[in-house]
Design an enzyme around this catalytic site. Structure first.
Site, PDB file in Angstrom:
ATOM      1  N   SER A 178      47.891  28.452  32.483  1.00 40.79           N
ATOM      2  CA  SER A 178      49.010  29.118  33.145  1.00 40.79           C
ATOM      3  C   SER A 178      50.137  28.192  33.578  1.00 40.79           C
ATOM      4  O   SER A 178      51.275  28.618  33.685  1.00 40.79           O
ATOM      5  CB  SER A 178      48.507  29.924  34.339  1.00 40.79           C
ATOM      6  N   HIS A 206      47.018  35.226  30.120  1.00 42.38           N
ATOM      7  CA  HIS A 206      48.397  35.058  29.639  1.00 42.38           C
ATOM      8  C   HIS A 206      48.546  35.275  28.133  1.00 42.38           C
ATOM      9  O   HIS A 206      49.659  35.330  27.629  1.00 42.38           O
ATOM     10  CB  HIS A 206      48.915  33.663  29.987  1.00 42.38           C
ATOM     11  N   LYS A 236      49.868  40.533  34.074  1.00 43.83           N
ATOM     12  CA  LYS A 236      50.781  39.710  33.288  1.00 43.83           C
ATOM     13  C   LYS A 236      51.505  40.601  32.271  1.00 43.83           C
ATOM     14  O   LYS A 236      52.313  41.400  32.682  1.00 43.83           O
ATOM     15  CB  LYS A 236      49.990  38.567  32.630  1.00 43.83           C
TER      16      LYS A 236
HETATM   17  C1  PLP Z   1      46.792  35.373  37.003  1.00 43.36           C
HETATM   18  C2  PLP Z   1      45.496  34.814  36.563  1.00 43.36           C
HETATM   19  C3  PLP Z   1      44.302  35.202  37.177  1.00 43.36           C
HETATM   20  C4  PLP Z   1      44.300  36.074  38.401  1.00 43.36           C
HETATM   21  O1  PLP Z   1      44.558  37.393  38.078  1.00 43.36           O
HETATM   22  P1  PLP Z   1      45.041  38.386  39.229  1.00 43.36           P
HETATM   23  O2  PLP Z   1      44.881  39.723  38.625  1.00 43.36           O
HETATM   24  O3  PLP Z   1      46.455  38.013  39.513  1.00 43.36           O
HETATM   25  O4  PLP Z   1      44.143  38.174  40.408  1.00 43.36           O
HETATM   26  C5  PLP Z   1      43.128  34.723  36.667  1.00 43.36           C
HETATM   27  N1  PLP Z   1      43.103  33.875  35.621  1.00 43.36           N
HETATM   28  C6  PLP Z   1      44.240  33.451  35.024  1.00 43.36           C
HETATM   29  C7  PLP Z   1      44.164  32.504  33.876  1.00 43.36           C
HETATM   30  C8  PLP Z   1      45.470  33.903  35.486  1.00 43.36           C
HETATM   31  O5  PLP Z   1      46.587  33.477  34.925  1.00 43.36           O
END
Ligand code: PLP
Length: 380
Positions: A178, A206, A236
């Site tokens: 990320s 992502h 996302k």
């Molecule tokens: C955003 C993200 C999460 C967390 O997800 P949420 O639904 O925002 O709690 C977990 N793992 C990765 C790789 C992320 O980018």
């Protein structure tokens, strides 16, 4: 002065140099953001396809709320379940090519709950050092034996697997990382998992909806593999909130029985699966992704010479180095009408502060070209 337990700094010494808080108000148009009274073009969002404000997504949520109210009223196993949750799970499993799917509160809850459900003190977990914080915490809380390999270092992972034979072993990796925008080599990870009879868990928060064949994410060619488990999120590309886990029937059934962050947590409002079904249908057409990838190419073409971390994803980090310079750049960009956050340690390694630029299908060509022009001027 001696520290006293009544003082906040006794517990939170970092308050002395606290991060700046913005009061953000997202506007209706997905690509703009109001920060401290300024109307800025947002280059910080994970809403890669602009679905957060898509009329069909909004309409689906509104229709559901009109029909069912807002809150779910209970946990999924008691009374918070809704047929649309099962419909979304079934459609996601089919689209991603897995036997089964389990939807739950958020990506953080998915990762914490999954690691806990899978692990005891005899379990060994092998994690990429740049994995998302929720995976790091998940492993820690699970009590499993933790091994961390250098970012993308498959040789080091292979050595760790050889040195640590055990009945229960899980390799855990982000799909797209990320803060760096680079990608795991799923094929090699899966080969190592097979060779060492371990399970592979990919968190492709992502990648899902943006990358891979038919935009199914980085696991597109390997889904349904018996040793592969996957986490995805709706926060996302789907432009919503919540998360899902994909795997075999038996595996998902096991999680339903055991996963505490699902069993003891209030189910998502039914408006979420309703809206996410609309997002999924839009994602499946592939049209928005074409715009996203055109935008990524435009940005890359116009930002040659900038210290970007190489990435073909929507995440285009500009490496700055020092925290204060990254903050100063972010500030100058706001003056120029762009919102790009400075990402600093501990989110990233010391000395690698950066601007995390993210691109979206909702950006216009001119937004992107202007950003690149300003970045070039500021970096000179
Ligand atoms: C955003 C993200 C999460 C967390 O997800 P949420 O639904 O925002 O709690 C977990 N793992 C990765 C790789 C992320 O980018």
């Amino acid at each position: 002065m001696p520290s006293s337990p009544h003082l906040s700094r006794h517990w939170f010494p970092e308050l002395a140099s606290a991060r700046q808080r913005h009061f953000l108000a997202s506007t209706q148009q997905g690509v703009f953001i109001d920060v401290k009274g300024k109307h800025l073009i947002n280059f910080s969002s994970n809403d890669y396809l602009g679905l957060r404000t898509h009329p069909q997504v909004k309409a689906a949520a509104i229709e559901s709320i009109e029909a069912l109210g807002f809150g779910s009223g209970g946990s999924r196993l008691v009374c918070g379940d809704h047929p649309q949750m099962h419909q979304l799970e079934a459609e996601l499993a089919t689209w991603k090519g897995y036997e089964s799917c389990l939807m739950l509160g958020s990506g953080v809850l998915a990762n914490l709950g999954l690691m806990q459900a899978m692990s005891d003190r005899h379990t060994h977990v092998f994690s990429d050092k740049l994995n998302h914080a929720s995976l790091v915490d998940g492993v820690r809380l699970s009590g499993a034996k933790s091994h961390r390999f250098n970012h993308l270092d498959m040789v080091m992972l292979a050595e760790q697997l050889e040195k640590n034979p055990a009945q229960k072993r899980i390799i855990v990796s982000d799909g797209v990382f990320s803060m760096d925008g680079d990608c795991a080599d799923v094929e090699r990870l899966l080969a190592l998992a097979e060779q060492h009879q371990a399970l592979l868990m990919i968190d492709d928060a992502h990648g899902t909806g943006c990358l891979g064949e038919h935009y199914k994410g980085l696991t597109a060619n390997f889904s349904g593999h018996g040793s592969l488990l996957e986490v995805g999120t709706f926060g996302k590309a789907f432009g919503g909130y919540g998360a899902f886990i994909l795997g075999t029937h038996e595996f998902i059934e096991g999680l339903r029985q055991r996963m505490r962050t699902m069993i003891y947590s209030t189910a998502l409002p039914a408006a979420i699966p309703a809206a996410m079904l609309a997002s999924l249908a839009l994602i499946q057409t592939g049209r928005l992704q074409q715009t996203l990838h055109k935008n990524i190419q435009t940005f890359l073409q116009h930002s040659q010479g900038l210290p970007l971390i190489a990435s073909q994803t929507a995440i285009q980090p500009l490496l700055i180095g020092s925290d204060s310079e990254a903050l100063s750049m972010a500030h100058k960009l706001r003056e120029e009408g762009f919102f790009v956050p400075a990402i600093r340690p501990p989110t990233v390694r010391e000395g690698t502060a950066r601007l995390r630029i993210t691109l979206s299908a909702a950006h216009r060509d001119d937004d992107i070209k202007q950003l690149a022009t300003v970045l070039k001027r500021l970096c000179r």
